[in-house]
Design an enzyme around this catalytic site. Structure first.
Site, PDB file in Angstrom:
ATOM      1  N   HIS A  56      31.992  41.966  39.153  1.00  0.00           N
ATOM      2  CA  HIS A  56      30.672  42.598  39.167  1.00  0.00           C
ATOM      3  C   HIS A  56      30.525  43.480  37.933  1.00  0.00           C
ATOM      4  O   HIS A  56      31.517  43.949  37.365  1.00  0.00           O
ATOM      5  CB  HIS A  56      30.504  43.437  40.429  1.00  0.00           C
ATOM      6  CG  HIS A  56      30.376  42.634  41.679  1.00  0.00           C
ATOM      7  ND1 HIS A  56      29.917  43.180  42.854  1.00  0.00           N
ATOM      8  CD2 HIS A  56      30.646  41.339  41.954  1.00  0.00           C
ATOM      9  CE1 HIS A  56      29.898  42.261  43.800  1.00  0.00           C
ATOM     10  NE2 HIS A  56      30.346  41.128  43.273  1.00  0.00           N
ATOM     11  N   GLU A  58      29.688  46.535  37.599  1.00  0.00           N
ATOM     12  CA  GLU A  58      30.298  47.854  37.717  1.00  0.00           C
ATOM     13  C   GLU A  58      31.804  47.802  37.499  1.00  0.00           C
ATOM     14  O   GLU A  58      32.362  48.660  36.809  1.00  0.00           O
ATOM     15  CB  GLU A  58      30.041  48.449  39.115  1.00  0.00           C
ATOM     16  CG  GLU A  58      28.583  48.613  39.460  1.00  0.00           C
ATOM     17  CD  GLU A  58      27.999  47.437  40.231  1.00  0.00           C
ATOM     18  OE1 GLU A  58      27.188  47.682  41.135  1.00  0.00           O
ATOM     19  OE2 GLU A  58      28.364  46.276  39.928  1.00  0.00           O
ATOM     20  N   CYS A  86      27.429  47.391  45.569  1.00  0.00           N
ATOM     21  CA  CYS A  86      27.884  46.874  46.855  1.00  0.00           C
ATOM     22  C   CYS A  86      29.022  47.772  47.367  1.00  0.00           C
ATOM     23  O   CYS A  86      29.540  48.607  46.618  1.00  0.00           O
ATOM     24  CB  CYS A  86      28.354  45.425  46.707  1.00  0.00           C
ATOM     25  SG  CYS A  86      29.923  45.264  45.818  1.00  0.00           S
ATOM     26  N   CYS A  89      32.142  47.732  45.064  1.00  0.00           N
ATOM     27  CA  CYS A  89      31.978  48.519  43.848  1.00  0.00           C
ATOM     28  C   CYS A  89      31.937  50.008  44.162  1.00  0.00           C
ATOM     29  O   CYS A  89      32.479  50.813  43.405  1.00  0.00           O
ATOM     30  CB  CYS A  89      30.722  48.083  43.105  1.00  0.00           C
ATOM     31  SG  CYS A  89      30.881  46.428  42.385  1.00  0.00           S
TER      32      CYS A  89
END
Length: 149
Positions: A56, A58, A86, A89
């Site tokens: 992801h 992040e 999410c 993360c």
């Protein structure tokens, strides 16, 4: 004196990262990590490219920031991300002890706020809604394009 670098400026940089993700066929999420009003790391979703569900925006930005600083803790850093993180993360952000998180669009289905702010480090400040329309439009356009194919 006019401040040149503000939340909108850094969110625009995260949006540019999200556009790179979209151009690569990835879900358009982008992130930047800022320290001392300088971008020290950038990231965008790369789950398809890397065949890695953890890739992801992040996570990529956190890893790059830690490498830049030579420290796993991101004290005095701000993460700007186009979409609410999410839970995975949010956990990584908690472990990094990032000082501040700023996100644009909310994610009612998969965002960490469904579970509560407690997923973050207690000292982390949280702000949201910065450029939320522009950030939300990235997601809407991307998924509209997927449905039309």
């Amino acid at each position: 004196m006019l401040k040149v670098y503000d939340d909108d400026y850094f969110m625009r940089q995260a949006i540019e990262q999200a556009k790179l993700a979209a151009a690569a066929g990835e879900i358009p999420v982008g992130a930047v990590v800022v320290a001392n009003e300088r971008i020290i790391a950038r990231g965008h979703n790369q789950t398809e490219l890397l065949s890695d569900v953890t890739a992801h925006a992040e996570i990529i930005a956190l890893t790059a920031a830690a490498n830049h600083l030579g420290d796993k803790y991101l004290h005095d850093c701000t993460l700007y991300v186009t979409l609410e993180p999410c839970p995975m993360c949010a956990g990584a952000l908690a472990w990094s002890q990032v000082s501040r998180i700023v996100y644009g669009a909310s994610d009612d289905k998969r965002g960490f706020m469904r579970f509560g702010r407690e997923l973050l480090h207690p000292k982390t400040t949280l702000e949201f809604g910065i450029m939320h329309e522009a950030c939300g439009e990235l997601m809407t356009s991307f998924f509209r394009g997927k449905r039309n194919h």
